[in-house]
Structure formats: structure tokens, C-alpha cells
Design an enzyme around this catalytic site. Structure first.
Site, mmCIF file in Angstrom:
data_model
loop_
_atom_site.group_PDB
_atom_site.id
_atom_site.type_symbol
_atom_site.label_atom_id
_atom_site.label_comp_id
_atom_site.label_asym_id
_atom_site.label_seq_id
_atom_site.Cartn_x
_atom_site.Cartn_y
_atom_site.Cartn_z
ATOM 1 N N ASP A 166 5.384 16.035 -22.514
ATOM 2 C CA ASP A 166 6.462 15.059 -22.466
ATOM 3 C C ASP A 166 5.836 13.759 -23.176
ATOM 4 O OD1 ASP A 166 8.375 16.456 -21.025
ATOM 5 O OD2 ASP A 166 7.201 16.286 -19.255
ATOM 6 N N ASP B 57 13.605 15.050 -17.514
ATOM 7 C CA ASP B 57 12.985 16.440 -16.978
ATOM 8 C C ASP B 57 13.894 17.071 -15.801
ATOM 9 O OD1 ASP B 57 11.761 18.813 -17.455
ATOM 10 O OD2 ASP B 57 9.863 17.880 -16.420
ATOM 11 N N ASP C 292 6.579 14.910 -16.979
ATOM 12 C CA ASP C 292 5.419 14.993 -16.085
ATOM 13 C C ASP C 292 4.219 15.570 -16.982
ATOM 14 O OD1 ASP C 292 6.448 17.432 -16.218
ATOM 15 O OD2 ASP C 292 6.554 17.719 -14.211
#
Length: 1094
Positions: free
Chosen positions: A738, A385, A734
């Protein structure tokens, strides 16, 4: 559930829930409010009727996430035994227990001792099952954590009345819900009316966006992605500003968070074994085959001892079967199984992985699942990410543009810093001390037109409020105190003293809230001289459009002409190209309506502030003073970490829900893309990727890749395709969005600071510092741990190969058994355990992150390593000439040599020393006759079962420690009760060789001269412990009796060392051959690569 209400009103649909075939989401985001109300048959003022609610609930069910039935505890327990090694061990334990029970009928201490082996094996299996069940039961926690982020209550309009704190699970499609600041959104809903001027939703945990999103009730395109649905609010997100009226469109499992819930469940069902588990399973299958073949050979070789017959007229007749001898050789087969299986291996692997987790925890990588430690070592792709992992997730000003000394000049200052710490970085080309009038005005607006705050928490600086406003406060501190202000020593420790000074000089008396139309925020301030001013910050284009003047460096105000606007727009374009978010600053001194206003509600001017439509006219004829560029800056360590990944052969892919231009700029800066690289084919949105015809070809591109505006399903698809292509994927994240990909990846890595509980529970590892470089450090640690595990697995398996060879040779040669199962179990579990565990402390290779990732299908033991274990022992046995003569006389030797099994050093040495004690009074100059034992020929030893038919066979008494062994009544017992000394020598040789062999395992091909034993002092300690334990069972009478051994004399210990020590020299020679072979192979590979490149 959550079909969207499109079938509401159809009589045939009442009383049943929509099936998968007829479920189709109504695109409320692309329909205006009136159409949505008509579709759901509801009016926003009145809401649903009670009877409508009940009818819809029968169709759609409750607004809650499904509870999937987890795997039962008994199923989990049984699954722990679905392992080849475990099944072999279980079978061996059961058979041992039955044989012990059978032998126990005769009573005596040996009968009790026989139960030790099966009971210890059962204990190992039970502990292994408990650990496995505990680990796997955690799999359901991610789904439970997802339910916790759901709203519990909602304010709903029904039957024309407002119902407060209605349980959110009772919502149905068509309900009218009121949201206000701080509320958690209870379902997916269409915004139908804004009560406040603005509505901002924090939905980053679901979409990956780095900032709160402005919502509207205006329609968007039907094919908009989740980030683009600006008129929709989603379950589980939070209102951070404003309030509104919404229409429920989806509930339960049909919401976006419901889809994530289902994706996590599906991903959990498709979890695969780790590479290490696969290798151990393959090893177990190979071991099963080897054990089966060897056991069969043992029976075929010894069938003549328990089954005989005579030939009559060419046909076998008069069969004679000895059940006692059959049982004896069956026990030998069981001993083979016990010897072949490294019983201590599961415990040692668990210990090594646990030690690895401690090392990683010290480096901010918290491992939740032990096998993840090993999986990291073979990671080939890291899908990361952006926000909070590659970047700090803390907005910071990167550039400040102020007005120059004339209308055709600007001043640009580069600003350092990546956190909310005022001490992090500085302003370049800054003249400390005195602020000019223009810079003072910029600092004043940044400090006063601001609702954020910053606090120091331990060693970190934490913001409260909008991140952009916190970044402006940090800028004010870096700019310094207002002109004429002196440093107050009492506030020297105040991290926001400059901001507080501005607030002392200018008091805020009114706020013009931000709204989506004018894209700016204003405050009216009152100075110490009672002078009123309007300070404005907002989107540069909008602020410039309402500005008519500009302030120069010296404070003079001049008209803002076309050339000046063009100059400012050029600066804006340059900053925007660098993915900076730009804010403009302006002010206005002419405020006739507010000259006497002091914040009193009774003042006539206060009515102007109550109507937001007046704000745009109040913010007109402004004086422009400058602009700043902000960004979520990359972490300082990330660039080097990505370079380390490139050197280690690991590809980095960035998958983010953020804007494409912003993500590309960050990726260019941190080195995901090479300098001047054409990224047109490497940077796609999630939607563009899903439309590709050949997605795998895109993912196979060398170098880094970027996927922006990615939704949960996009991330999951990318991970799935990479795994199908044989990649070992580490995925970071996070947010709630996800979690499915984290669950699906080989190793899911969640953020410890910014991560949601859902992401943490779905992950295998949590980063305590949310830092990408920590992942790279963990990969290096994982590689080191794998190498160490490989070392102790090689060590333990080589020891077991020797034990198997020893038992096989014993059976093949027909001599009495030199090792009994309880001794083998002691060696496998206790004696071998400390050195094997200590090998987990081997220091990492210096070039560990310069090598390409190992392939996930690489074998634990290469063909060359196996050859070393086979041949080294054959070479070493050459000094044992006498034993070889006996073996050469046997046809069995030629058979064994053809399959290269008897070449194993441990087996030959343990059997050899057994034979030497019976047949030699001295060996290699070492006197062995001191105990007075009787020597026999090899032929007698090999045919000891026929002892009763030998005439005049007598045996002299011999001593062992303080004991005297006499065989006057039954001389043939010399080969059973009298073998205790020979058996002790065999066991001691086995232990000594394995201790010295652990030194060879320090490095696969590195010499002990380059990696001496003291590089791992724990190994020397472990060897001492293992020798100490061996001495304990030798010289403590009770333990010696349990294990069937006796103390050894000094000369006998010399024999043990003479047989054991040369294993080091032999492996050094073979390591040298291995190094030469590797160099040759590497040279050939390089030439081949060069030829291909040309």
C-alpha cells in the site's frame, strides 16, 4: 539488477548490468523446476560455483535496494523561500533593514526601534524554514523503513556445501536457498522442492491477502497475478509453516519489494501542495499584484513632494529632487508591504493545525503531517483497504451447522461476535446449560484439533497462531462447558476455561499435520478412560468425501447416504455464497493401530505418523458431525460510517488484494453497494480494471466501487487517475504493497495496529484503532478545522486590508503617517494573534457532515465576503461627516471610490480619528479639548510639509499622561513629534475594531444572536489578552516610548469605542443579506437539479 538470469552465459553481457531495454523478467512461475534449473544453469544439490557467483554479481549487482540521493539540506532550506508570501515578506524585511541602517547613522532610540521590525520578520522566516525542513526531511523515512524488512542472512547451497548465515545482499540469480519456519525470504525465488508436507507464507503485507498462503512447486499460468503465483516466494515475506528449497530468480530492485521501493520514490517526487497551500500561494500572488499597484499609486500621488520642475517653452526644466522626502515615501511603501502581509498568519495556521491534531489524536487519528488536517476537510473519495480497516482482521465464526434428530434434518445457529473476545456476542437460539452429544463432539474437535491461543492484553483479546483456530476457540467458549462439568470458581476468570476443560478430559498424543492434498488436520486424543479417538477438521468437501457415517443429535451414528450429503452440500453452498470460509468436523473411534499408543517414539504406530502419505488412509471412514462458517467480520461502526460518507458526498472505493467473492459479500453487508444494486460493472479485479479502455469513466461512476485482487501498481494507478480527475483522495492501507499509493494520495492513512512501518512512514495519518469510522470522524474534524481556519484567515486578512487602506489614505491625502511599521507589526503578530488562534476553537456546525465536500479550488475569501469587508466600512463612515467633507473636496476621493478601496472601514476609521484629533475639539458629543492641543484646519493638515512657509503659525503645549509636549522652538514639529496622541488614537481604534471584528468571524453568515460570543469562551479570553497587551504598551512608559505612543484619557477611550463598536451592527446587516442570498441560490439550484432529473 535482478534481470532474472536469462542473459547469463552470454559472453557479451558479462561485465555490464542489464539496461531497461533488454531487461525482461523470466517467468519462472510458469516453468517447471527442470526448465528453471536449466535456464539459470544450476543444480539444486550442488548450487552455484564461486566463479559463477562473482560473474553474475558483476552483471546483476548486490541484492539490496538502491539508495536514492535525497534532497540536500540547502535545497530544502531554499525551497522554504519558494513561496510568494515569504518572498514579499523577505523583500520587505531587507528593505526595512537597509532603511533602519540608513536612519541609524543619526543615532537615537528611534533608530534602534527601527531594527525591531526587520529582525522580527527575519525571525519568523527562519522559524518557518526550520519547520518546513523538518517536515520534508521525513519524506525519505519510508524508503529507509522498507529496507528494514529485508532479510539479513540466508542459508545457501554453493559448491555443493551448505553455507549458513550468508549475508543476503550477496545472493545472485541462480542461488539455491533453503527456507525454514520463521525465516524472512531474502529475494524473489521459485520453489523447487518442499521438504515438509506444507509450506505457508505470510505475504499479506505485500499482497493484501488476509491469511497465510499455501505454496507449492507446481507451475501456474504465465499471466498470473502476484497472488496467483503459488510457486513463488517474495522478498520481505515470512515463512510461517514448513521448509523448502528455492531458486533465486530476482534480486534487489527487480524484486516485488524493489518495485514497491521505486514506486514510493516516484510517488514522493510527484507530491503536490495541499489545497490550503495552493490557496495561500494564489492569495500571495494576488497580494503581490495589489501591493505593487498600491505602492505605485502612492508614489504617483506623492511624486510632487520629492520631484518638481518648471516648464520653459512648454518643456519641463529645472528638475528638483529631494532625496530625504523620496526616502520618506519609500518608507511608506515599505510600511504598505508590512501592513498588507499578515505576518502572524503562518504561526496562527500552524497553531490551529496543531490544535486540530490534538483533537484528532483523542479520537484515535494520529496526524504525522500538519497540512493533512486541512486536506481531510475537502476529501471527495476514500480508497479503503478491506482487511483490518473495514473488517476487524480477526476471524470469527458466523454460523454453526450441527446434525439434527434425523438423517434429513440439520440445525443452524447464527453466531454473533467480531473479535477474539469470548464475551463478544452469543449463539442465537441456544439452549444454555446442557449440550447434546452432537454439539459436544463439535466443541471437542474445535477445542482439541487446535494449536492457537488467546490472551487478554489490556482491553483487547489477542490471538497467537492461525486466526481460524483462534475463532474456533472463541466458539467453544460460547458453546459452554462439557456435559457433566461443573464451574470451578478458581477458574472463573479464565477466558479459555471451556477449552482447558476439554484438554483436561482428552489429552492429545499425536498430530496429523495439515497438507494441501487432503486439506485437513487431525489429532489423536486419549480420554480419561484410555479410549483413543481421531478428531479431524478441514475443508468440508474433503472431510465429507472421507466420511461414511454421520452422528445425530442424540449421539447415534447412522450411515451417511446420498440425501444427507446433498443436504450438507446445500448448507455449504449457502454459506459459501455469503463469503464464509467453511470447515467440517469429523471423528473416528476405530483406531486398532493406536490402541496402546501413548506418544512414545518407540511404539510401532509412531512410524505411521512419520510419513505424511499415511495420513489420508488414517483419516478414512470418518463420522461427520457438523460444520462452521467463518469470516473476517466487518466492524460494527463501519456501516454507519459509510452512510455518513454518503450523506457527506464522499465516495467510498474498496481496493483489496483479497478474493473477489469475499470482498463483494463484505461490501454488500457494510453498505458500499446499495441493496439489490447490480454490481457487475462496479466490482472488478485489479487486472480487469487495467484492461479497461476508458478507466476514468469507470472511476466516475456514482456510488461505491470495488477492486479485488489488486496489486500495488493497480492501487497507484487508481489513485493517480482519481487525482487527475480533480478528486481529493484519501487512501488507507497497512502493508508494504500500500505504501506507493499512500505516498501518492492527497492524504495517506496507515493502520497503527496492523500496519507495517513502511506504510506508517509513507502515510500522512495513522489510525490508532485501525477503524474506518475513525477516518470519517477525522474528515468531520478536518472540515470543522478548515472552517475555523477560514474564519481566522478572513479575520486576519480583513485586518490587513484595513491597515493597507489606512496607509494608502494617509499617503493619498498627504497627511502625516498615522501608523508606523513597528506598530503594524505589533498588531499583526501580537494583538491579532490571540483572537485569530481562538477562532480555531469555534464549535463545528451541526450539519457539517451533511454538506458536500468543498471543491479544492474554492477560494478562502468569496466575492461576497470581500464585498462585505469593502462596503461595511464605507457605510460606517457616514457619521464622520466632517471628515467626509474634506474627502469629498478632494479629487482623490472620487478616484478611490471608483475602485471601492476607500470603503474599507478600518482604514477610514483609523485615518478619520487621526484627522478628528487635529481638527475637532469635540466629536459626537465627546470633548477632546481636555489635553489643550491646538486645532488646525484640514487644509493645513494636508499641506503640513509647507508649514515653514506659514506666517504666524503657533502651537500651544498639550499633555499626554504625565508628559507635556511643547513646540515653542519649532511649531512645525507639531505634525511630526506632536502627532503622538493622534497616532495613539489611530492604533487604539485599529486594535478595538479588530477585536470586535473577531466576533463577526464566529460565523460566516450566522448572526451573533444565533451564535453568541460565549459559544467560544476562548475568543473572549483572547480578546481580553489582546486588549491587555495593548494597555501594557500604552501605560508602561518604556514600551510606550518604543512604540511611539502615549496614554489615553477616558474621553479619548470613549471616542475609540464610538468609532469601533458599530462594526458589529454593520456586519450583522451584511450577514442578513448573505443569508437571504444563499437561500435564494440554494432554491434556484434545487429547481435546476429537479429539472435536470426530470
Amino acid at each position: 539488477m535482478g534481470k532474472g538470469g536469462q542473459d547469463y552465459g552470454k559472453r557479451e553481457s558479462i561485465g555490464r548490468r542489464p539496461s531497461d531495454e533488454d531487461r525482461e523478467v523470466y517467468p519462472a512461475w510458469s516453468k517447471d523446476v527442470e526448465e528453471c534449473e536449466k535456464h539459470f544453469q544450476v543444480q539444486r544439490k550442488f548450487g552455484l560455483r564461486s566463479d559463477d557467483v562473482e560473474r553474475r554479481r558483476r552483471i546483476y549487482g548486490f541484492n539490496e535496494l538502491e539508495k536514492h540521493d535525497g534532497v540536500s539540506i540547502w535545497r530544502l532550506v531554499l525551497d522554504q523561500f519558494n513561496d510568494t508570501l515569504v518572498r514579499i515578506l523577505l523583500a520587505a524585511a531587507v528593505i526595512s533593514f537597509v532603511l533602519a541602517w540608513y536612519d541609524g547613522d543619526e543615532g537615537g532610540e528611534m533608530g534602534v526601534t527601527a531594527f525591531v521590525e526587520p529582525l522580527v520578520i527575519f525571525l519568523i522566516l527562519i522559524l518557518n524554514a526550520i519547520v518546513g525542513v523538518w517536515q520534508e526531511s521525513n519524506a525519505e523515512k519510508a524508503l529507509e523503513a522498507l529496507k528494514e524488512i529485508q532479510s539479513e542472512h540466508a542459508t545457501v547451497v554453493r559448491d555443493g556445501d551448505r553455507v549458513h548465515k550468508l549475508p543476503a545482499r550477496e545472493l545472485v540469480p541462480g542461488d539455491i536457498v533453503e527456507l525454514k519456519v520463521g525465516d524472512k525470504v531474502p529475494a524473489d525465488m521459485r520453489v523447487v522442492e518442499l521438504i515438509s508436507s506444507t509450506l505457508r507464507i505470510e505475504q499479506g503485507s505485500l499482497t493484501g491477502e488476509s491469511e497465510a498462503v499455501n505454496k507449492t512447486n507446481k507451475i501456474v499460468a504465465p499471466d498470473s497475478d502476484i497472488q496467483g503465483k503459488r510457486c513463488m516466494v517474495f522478498a520481505g515475506t515470512t515463512v510461517v509453516n514448513g521448509n523448502c528449497i528455492c531458486l533465486v530468480t530476482q534480486i534487489g530492485m527487480e524484486t516485488e519489494i524493489g518495485k514497491v521501493h521505486n514506486q514510493i520514490f516516484v510517488a514522493a517526487q510527484s507530491e503536490e501542495d495541499t489545497p490550503l497551500k495552493k490557496k495561500l500561494n494564489e492569495f500571495g500572488e494576488m497580494l503581490t499584484m495589489i501591493i505593487g499597484i498600491i505602492c505605485l499609486l502612492v508614489w504617483l500621488i506623492n511624486v510632487k513632494y520629492f520631484l518638481s520642475w518648471e516648464y520653459v517653452d512648454g518643456w519641463p526644466r529645472n528638475f528638483k529632487f529631494s532625496f530625504e522626502k523620496c526616502t520618506y515615501y519609500f518608507e511608506i511603501a515599505v510600511a504598505l508591504a508590512v501592513a498588507a502581509i499578515p505576518e502572524g498568519l503562518p504561526a496562527v495556521i500552524t497553531t490551529c493545525l496543531a490544535l486540530g491534531t490534538r483533537k484528532m489524536a483523542q479520537k484515535n487519528a494520529l496526524v504525522r503531517k500538519l497540512p493533512s488536517v486541512e486536506t481531510l476537510g475537502c476529501t471527495t473519495v476514500i480508497c479503503s483497504d478491506k482487511t483490518g480497516t473495514l473488517t476487524t482482521n480477526q476471524m470469527a465464526v458466523a454460523k454453526l451447522v450441527a446434525m439434527g434428530g434425523s438423517v434429513d434434518s440439520l440445525r443452524t445457529f447464527k453466531v454473533d461476535g467480531t473479535t477474539y473476545s469470548p464475551y463478544d456476542g452469543k449463539i442465537h437460539d441456544w439452549s444454555s446449560g446442557r449440550l447434546d452429544v452432537n454439539l459436544q463432539m463439535i466443541a471437542k474437535i474445535a477445542a482439541l484439533c487446535n494449536d492457537a491461543s488467546i490472551q487478554q492484553s489490556e482491553n483487547k483479546f489477542v490471538s497467537h497462531g492461525m486466526p481460524t483456530e483462534a475463532a474456533l476457540m472463541v466458539l467453544v467458549e460460547k458453546m459452554g462447558l462439557p456435559e457433566g462439568s461443573s464451574v470451578d470458581m478458581s477458574t472463573s476468570g479464565d477466558i479459555l476455561r471451556c477449552n482447558r476443560k476439554w484438554k483436561e478430559l482428552e489429552r492429545r498424543i499425536a498430530t496429523l499435520e495439515f497438507d494441501r492434498d487432503r486439506k485437513s488436520m487431525g489429532v489423536i486424543v486419549n480420554s480419561c478412560s484410555e479410549k483413543k479417538s481421531l478428531l479431524v477438521k478441514g475443508a468440508v468437501e474433503n472431510v465429507l468425501e472421507r466420511s461414511t457415517k454421520m452422528q445425530l443429535l442424540d449421539g447415534s451414528v447412522v450411515p451417511l447416504d446420498r440425501n444427507s450429503r446433498s443436504l450438507i452440500f446445500d448448507a455449504l453452498r449457502e454459506m459459501s455464497t455469503g463469503a464464509l470460509r467453511c470447515l467440517g468436523f469429523a471423528y473416528k473411534d476405530d483406531l486398532p493401530d493406536f490402541e496402546t499408543y501413548d506418544g512414545n517414539d518407540d511404539h510401532p504406530a509412531h512410524t505411521l505418523l512419520l510419513n505424511p502419505s499415511n495420513y489420508a488412509s488414517m483419516e478414512s471412514e470418518l463420522t461427520f458431525v457438523g460444520l462452521v462458517g467463518l469470516r473476517d467480520p466487518p466492524r460494527k461502526e463501519v456501516y454507519q460510517a459509510i452512510e455518513d460518507c454518503r450523506a457527506a458526498g464522499i465516495r467510498v472505493m474498496v481496493i483489496t488484494g483479497d478474493n473477489q467473492n469475499t470482498a463483494e459479500a463484505i461490501c454488500n453487508e457494510i453498505g458500499v453497494f446499495e441493496p439489490n444494486e447490480d454490481i457487475h460493472s462496479k466490482s472488478l479485479t485489479g487486472k480487469e480494471f487495467m484492461e479497461l479502455w476508458d478507466k476514468k469513466s469507470h472511476l466516475r461512476q456514482s456510488g461505491g466501487l470495488l477492486f479485488s485482487r489488486a496489486e500495488p501498481r493497480h492501487k497507484q494507478e487508481i489513485v493517480r487517475l482519481l487525482k487527475e480527475d480533480g478528486e481529493v483522495v484519501a487512501m488507507t492501507g497497512d502493508g508494504v504493497n500500500d505504501a506507493p499509493a499512500l505516498k501518492l494520495a492527497d492524504i495517506g492513512i496507515a493502520m497503527g495496529i496492523a500496519g507495517t512501518e513502511v506504510a506508517k512512514e509513507a502515510s500522512d495519518m495513522v489510525l490508532a484503532d485501525d477503524n474506518f469510522s475513525t477516518i470519517v470522524t477525522a474528515v468531520g474534524e478536518g472540515r470543522s478545522i478548515y472552517n475555523n481556519m477560514k474564519a481566522f484567515i478572513r479575520y486576519m486578512i480583513s485586518s490587513n486590508i484595513g491597515e493597507v487602506a489606512s496607509i494608502f489614505l494617509t499617503a493619498a491625502l498627504g497627511i502625516p503617517e498615522g501608523l508606523i511599521p513597528v506598530q503594524l507589526l505589533w498588531v499583526n503578530l501580537v494583538t491579532d494573534g490571540p483572537p485569530a488562534t481562538a477562532l480555531g476553537f469555534n464549535p463545528p456546525d451541526k450539519d457539517i457532515m451533511k454538506k458536500a465536500p468543498r471543491r479544492s479550488d474554492d477560494s478562502l475569501i468569496s466575492a461576497w465576503i470581500l464585498f462585505r469587508y469593502l462596503v461595511s466600512c464605507l457605510v460606517h463612515f457616514l457619521p464622520l461627516v466632517t471628515v467626509f467633507q474634506y474627502l469629498l473636496e478632494s479629487a482623490i476621493y472620487r478616484l478611490l471610490y471608483s475602485v471601492q478601496v476607500i470603503g474599507m472601514y478600518v482604514g477610514i476609521a483609523t485615518v478619520g480619528v487621526f484627522i478628528i484629533w487635529y481638527t475637532h475639539g469635540s466629536f459626537l458629543g465627546i470633548d477632546l479639548s481636555g489635553d489643550g492641543h491646538t486645532l488646525v484646519t484640514y487644509s493645513q493638515l494636508a499641506n503640513w510639509g509647507k508649514c515653514s512657509s506659514w506666517g504666524n503659525f503657533t502651537v500651544s503645549p498639550f499633555t499626554a499622561g504625565s508628559r507635556v509636549f511643547s513646540f515653542d522652538n519649532n511649531p512645525c514639529d507639531y505634525f511630526q513629534g506632536g502627532k503622538v496622541k493622534a497616532m495613539t488614537l489611530s492604533l487604539s481604534v485599529l486594535v478595538a475594531i479588530e477585536m470586535f471584528n473577531s466576533l463577526n468571524a464566529l460565523s460566516e453568515d450566522g448572526s451573533l444572536l444565533s451564535m453568541p460570543p460565549w459559544v467560544n469562551p476562548w475568543l473572549l479570553v483572547a480578546m481580553s489578552v489582546s486588549f491587555g497587551l495593548h494597555f501594557l504598551i500604552l501605560y508602561v512608559p518604556f514600551l510606550a516610548q518604543v512604540f511611539g505612543i502615549v496614554p489615553l484619557s477616558f474621553s479619548e477611550w470613549l471616542l475609540v469605542l464610538a468609532v469601533a463598536v458599530p462594526v458589529i451592527l454593520i456586519d450583522e446587516v451584511l450577514k442578513c443579506i448573505g443569508r437571504c442570498t444563499n437561500k435564494s441560490r440554494t432554491s434556484t439550484r434545487r429547481k435546476s437539479s429537479k429539472a435536470k432529473a426530470e
